[in-house]
Enzyme design. Structure first.
Site, PDB file in Angstrom:
ATOM      1  N   ASP A  97     -11.852   6.837 -28.283  1.00  0.00           N
ATOM      2  CA  ASP A  97     -12.423   7.005 -26.967  1.00  0.00           C
ATOM      3  C   ASP A  97     -11.681   6.194 -26.129  1.00  0.00           C
ATOM      4  O   ASP A  97     -11.733   4.979 -26.217  1.00  0.00           O
ATOM      5  CB  ASP A  97     -13.778   7.081 -27.042  1.00  0.00           C
ATOM      6  CG  ASP A  97     -14.461   8.164 -26.168  1.00  0.00           C
ATOM      7  OD1 ASP A  97     -14.074   8.482 -25.021  1.00  0.00           O
ATOM      8  OD2 ASP A  97     -15.541   9.179 -26.737  1.00  0.00           O
ATOM      9  N   ASP A 199     -11.913   9.870 -21.847  1.00  0.00           N
ATOM     10  CA  ASP A 199     -12.781   9.968 -21.070  1.00  0.00           C
ATOM     11  C   ASP A 199     -12.743   9.939 -19.660  1.00  0.00           C
ATOM     12  O   ASP A 199     -12.106   9.305 -18.861  1.00  0.00           O
ATOM     13  CB  ASP A 199     -13.671   8.746 -21.500  1.00  0.00           C
ATOM     14  CG  ASP A 199     -15.321   8.934 -20.711  1.00  0.00           C
ATOM     15  OD1 ASP A 199     -16.000   9.483 -21.467  1.00  0.00           O
ATOM     16  OD2 ASP A 199     -15.496   8.287 -19.861  1.00  0.00           O
ATOM     17  N   GLU A 253     -10.949  14.971 -21.683  1.00  0.00           N
ATOM     18  CA  GLU A 253     -12.392  15.285 -20.974  1.00  0.00           C
ATOM     19  C   GLU A 253     -11.998  15.749 -19.549  1.00  0.00           C
ATOM     20  O   GLU A 253     -11.589  14.955 -18.920  1.00  0.00           O
ATOM     21  CB  GLU A 253     -13.364  14.376 -21.241  1.00  0.00           C
ATOM     22  CG  GLU A 253     -14.625  14.998 -20.654  1.00  0.00           C
ATOM     23  CD  GLU A 253     -15.996  13.817 -20.496  1.00  0.00           C
ATOM     24  OE1 GLU A 253     -17.073  14.295 -20.570  1.00  0.00           O
ATOM     25  OE2 GLU A 253     -15.510  12.567 -20.028  1.00  0.00           O
ATOM     26  N   HIS A 326     -21.626  14.542 -27.907  1.00  0.00           N
ATOM     27  CA  HIS A 326     -22.881  13.581 -27.622  1.00  0.00           C
ATOM     28  C   HIS A 326     -23.546  13.669 -26.280  1.00  0.00           C
ATOM     29  O   HIS A 326     -24.294  12.891 -25.897  1.00  0.00           O
ATOM     30  CB  HIS A 326     -22.372  12.223 -27.810  1.00  0.00           C
ATOM     31  CG  HIS A 326     -21.212  11.848 -26.813  1.00  0.00           C
ATOM     32  ND1 HIS A 326     -20.082  12.750 -26.932  1.00  0.00           N
ATOM     33  CD2 HIS A 326     -21.501  11.090 -25.923  1.00  0.00           C
ATOM     34  CE1 HIS A 326     -19.135  11.970 -25.772  1.00  0.00           C
ATOM     35  NE2 HIS A 326     -20.040  11.326 -25.146  1.00  0.00           N
ATOM     36  N   ASP A 327     -22.940  14.802 -25.393  1.00  0.00           N
ATOM     37  CA  ASP A 327     -23.339  14.827 -24.104  1.00  0.00           C
ATOM     38  C   ASP A 327     -24.015  16.266 -23.932  1.00  0.00           C
ATOM     39  O   ASP A 327     -24.649  16.380 -22.832  1.00  0.00           O
ATOM     40  CB  ASP A 327     -22.254  14.858 -23.015  1.00  0.00           C
ATOM     41  CG  ASP A 327     -21.411  13.555 -22.858  1.00  0.00           C
ATOM     42  OD1 ASP A 327     -22.212  12.547 -23.165  1.00  0.00           O
ATOM     43  OD2 ASP A 327     -20.417  13.297 -22.548  1.00  0.00           O
TER      44      ASP A 327
HETATM   45  C1  GLC Z   1     -18.164  10.947 -20.413  1.00  0.00           C
HETATM   46  C2  GLC Z   1     -18.781  10.628 -21.692  1.00  0.00           C
HETATM   47  C3  GLC Z   1     -20.197  10.270 -21.488  1.00  0.00           C
HETATM   48  C4  GLC Z   1     -20.419   9.039 -20.444  1.00  0.00           C
HETATM   49  C5  GLC Z   1     -19.463   9.309 -19.318  1.00  0.00           C
HETATM   50  C6  GLC Z   1     -19.106   8.014 -18.697  1.00  0.00           C
HETATM   51  O1  GLC Z   1     -18.638  12.060 -19.745  1.00  0.00           O
HETATM   52  O2  GLC Z   1     -18.656  11.762 -22.518  1.00  0.00           O
HETATM   53  O3  GLC Z   1     -20.884  10.212 -22.656  1.00  0.00           O
HETATM   54  O4  GLC Z   1     -21.533   8.792 -20.252  1.00  0.00           O
HETATM   55  O5  GLC Z   1     -18.282   9.877 -19.466  1.00  0.00           O
HETATM   56  O6  GLC Z   1     -17.979   7.290 -19.379  1.00  0.00           O
END
Ligand code: GLC
Length: 560
Positions: A97, A199, A253, A326-327
């Site tokens: 990540d 991310d 993402e 995980h979100d």
């Molecule tokens: C992304 C991750 C999340 C995190 C955020 C800030 O959305 O998936 O879990 O809290 O970024 O890094």
């Protein structure tokens, strides 16, 4: 263009909740190594590992204080090297990540930047003076609630953050900062990893010039907006400096990227190899990003964006196929009413996304049908975003009931309770006290049982994965054209994937009532599989409640 990973399937590990070998209640890298055979046996080729870097853990590792070290709670750099090499022996690539929109406020770069206005790293983060009344430059609100601006007493200025105040945003306009990131990224590639999940990358370009933004919330704030014009320059540079020509892939993402920009982002010459989109999954989120009040949604809110996404990548693009991470809450809890949450319906939900074009991602525990927890008290939750949503709802005058309902539907903790390995205390996750309690249903929902039972959800995932990879069908599933049949239907999702003279038809009934779709006509060549235990012989789509089938057919009509 064909890529080696086009037939591959990924599994996401959230290490803190996966497997604890030390007994401190928190998962670790040796715990992932211990379960590599479990993951390989599913048919997995790629592991996306959520962050394991050194971190104060304000956002469970998404706040990094050293990009080139491992947090002691997860193990050591030597453990990480072992994971990479042991995975490689099993033909599994590890995707790290990459959290580079922001760092931790404890990162030496930020400490230097904050130490003085004259520090050489001052400009590596985003600092602004207060106005005459002491206010920050504008009313932007972070992704987790609260102002994007935090006052730093030591250096008498505001710094900018898109997430928590402990996650200051890096300043991508600063070339030295970008160079430092590229050096770090290339160092990780040299360690033998297989790529990156990048991310929150669409937040790196800021909303300059700062001005008051139109409020989207009663408190006068406006949520920070990703994908600002000009971002492409940075993404292209990073691609050229770090990714091009390497044996890796990148999955970004990408909130805020419209389908019309998918080609630019993840087409043949895109900045990345595939995207993690949000349209199909944020079905229950309000326009201002809030989880409350509860929002009615229909199946087509899920299937239509998937269809748009399939169209957007049809010219050689790729995407990440997912319904959990995980979100997100657990998919069985989101898609199926409580009374009908069974292994049978969990399989139906899984079929719905698994045969689209792209790389399917399975999130830890999804393969055994883990579900949301049912905690009634906000104090039981750990996630910062959840806690903010709850309290903001109360501040805005909503009742505890409305606020907690939203949390029970949407909290990120649902996916973060420990993985269920067996029916022993704490589900075999730890010999200590787990950092977050295990879900009560671990005695009936666990990996040990799923491995022993031929008809388990896990074994169903194995079958889906082997069909995707089979010599007979892999080309069609990887590259076939996509057609969404009965696209306005609010209870069934039916699509075909066709290549040359082969058509795979996928049909899922998301409702508790039988569905007959006699308008869809086909000649049945072969029943590939389904969640029912009987073979399918019908040439008409009569679906039982929550039934899913995958058929090899010859279509008799081209349009429905
Ligand atoms: C992304 C991750 C999340 C995190 C955020 C800030 O959305 O998936 O879990 O809290 O970024 O890094």
């Amino acid at each position: 263009m064909m890529k080696s990973w086009h037939y591959e399937v990924a599994y996401q590990v959230y290490p803190k909740s996966f497997n604890d070998t030390k007994g401190d209640g928190s998962g670790d890298i040796p715990g992932v190594i211990e379960k590599l055979d479990y993951i390989k046996d599913l048919g997995i080729d790629v592991i996306w590992l959520s962050p394991v870097y050194r971190s104060p853990m304000k956002d469970n590792g998404y706040d990094i204080s050293d990009y080139q070290d491992i947090d002691p709670s997860f193990g050591t750099m030597d453990d990480m090297r072992q994971l990479i090499s042991k995975a490689k022996k099993r033909n599994i690539r590890i995707i790290m990540d990459l959290v580079i929109n922001h760092s931790s406020d404890q990162h030496p770069w930020f400490l230097a930047s904050a130490s003085s206005k004259d520090d050489p790293k001052r400009d590596w983060y985003i600092w602004e003076e207060a106005d005459e009344e002491g206010n920050p430059p504008n009313n932007l609100r972070t992704n987790f609630g609260g102002s994007c601006w935090t006052w730093h007493v030591g250096s008498q200025a505001y710094y900018f953050h898109s997430f928590t105040k402990e996650q200051p945003d890096l300043n991508w306009d600063n070339k030295d900062m970008r160079e430092a990131l590229y050096t770090m990224i290339n160092w990780w590639i040299d360690q033998g990893i297989g790529g990156f999940r990048v991310d929150a990358i669409t937040f790196i370009k800021k909303q300059f010039p700062w001005k008051q933004e139109p409020a989207d919330s009663p408190d006068g704030t406006a949520k920070v907006q990703p994908n600002q014009p000009g971002i492409g320059k940075f993404l292209q540079e990073m691609k050229e400096r770090c990714f091009t020509g390497k044996d890796i892939f990148t999955v970004a993402e990408a909130p805020g990227v419209p389908f019309s920009q998918y080609d630019e982002y993840a087409g043949v010459d895109g900045y990345f190899d595939m995207l993690i989109g949000f349209e199909h999954i944020d079905v229950d989120v309000n326009d201002n990003g809030r989880w409350y009040p509860s929002k009615d949604w229909h199946l087509s809110d899920y299937t239509k964006p998937l269809t748009e996404e399939q169209k957007a990548i049809s010219e050689g693009g790729w995407t990440a196929l997912y319904i959990e991470n995980h979100d997100q809450p657990r998919s069985l809890s989101r898609f199926i009413p409580e009374a009908h949450q069974t292994d049978y319906s969990a399989k139906a939900v899984a079929v719905s996304y698994f045969f689209l074009k792209g790389m399917p991602y399975v999130y830890q525990g999804q393969e055994i049908g883990m579900t949301n927890v049912n905690w009634e008290d906000i104090n039981q939750y750990d996630d910062i975003w959840t806690i903010d949503e709850y309290h903001t709802a109360l501040r805005e005058g909503f009742s505890h009931q409305t606020a907690i309902e939203a949390v029970k539907r949407r909290s990120r903790d649902h996916a973060r309770t420990p993985m269920h390995w067996d029916d022993s205390l704490h589900a075999g996750f730890t010999s200590g006290t787990p950092w977050l309690p295990v879900n009560d249903n671990y005695q009936s929902v666990n990996a040990k049982q799923a491995q022993a039972d031929d008809s388990s959800i896990r074994n169903f995932f194995k079958k889906m994965i082997s069909l995707r990879k089979s010599d007979t069908y892999r080309e069609t599933i990887a590259y076939g054209s996509y057609t969404h049949l009965v696209p306005d239907h609010d209870t069934v999702y039916v699509y075909t994937r066709s290549l040359k003279d082969q058509t795979v038809l996928v049909a899922v009934n998301f409702s508790a009532t039988p569905q007959k779709l006699s308008q869809i006509q086909f000649k049945l060549n072969q029943h590939l599989f389904g969640n029912a235990d009987h073979a399918w012989t019908k040439e008409v789509l009569n679906l039982d409640p929550f039934e899913a089938v995958v058929l090899d057919v010859t279509r008799l009509q081209s349009e429905y």
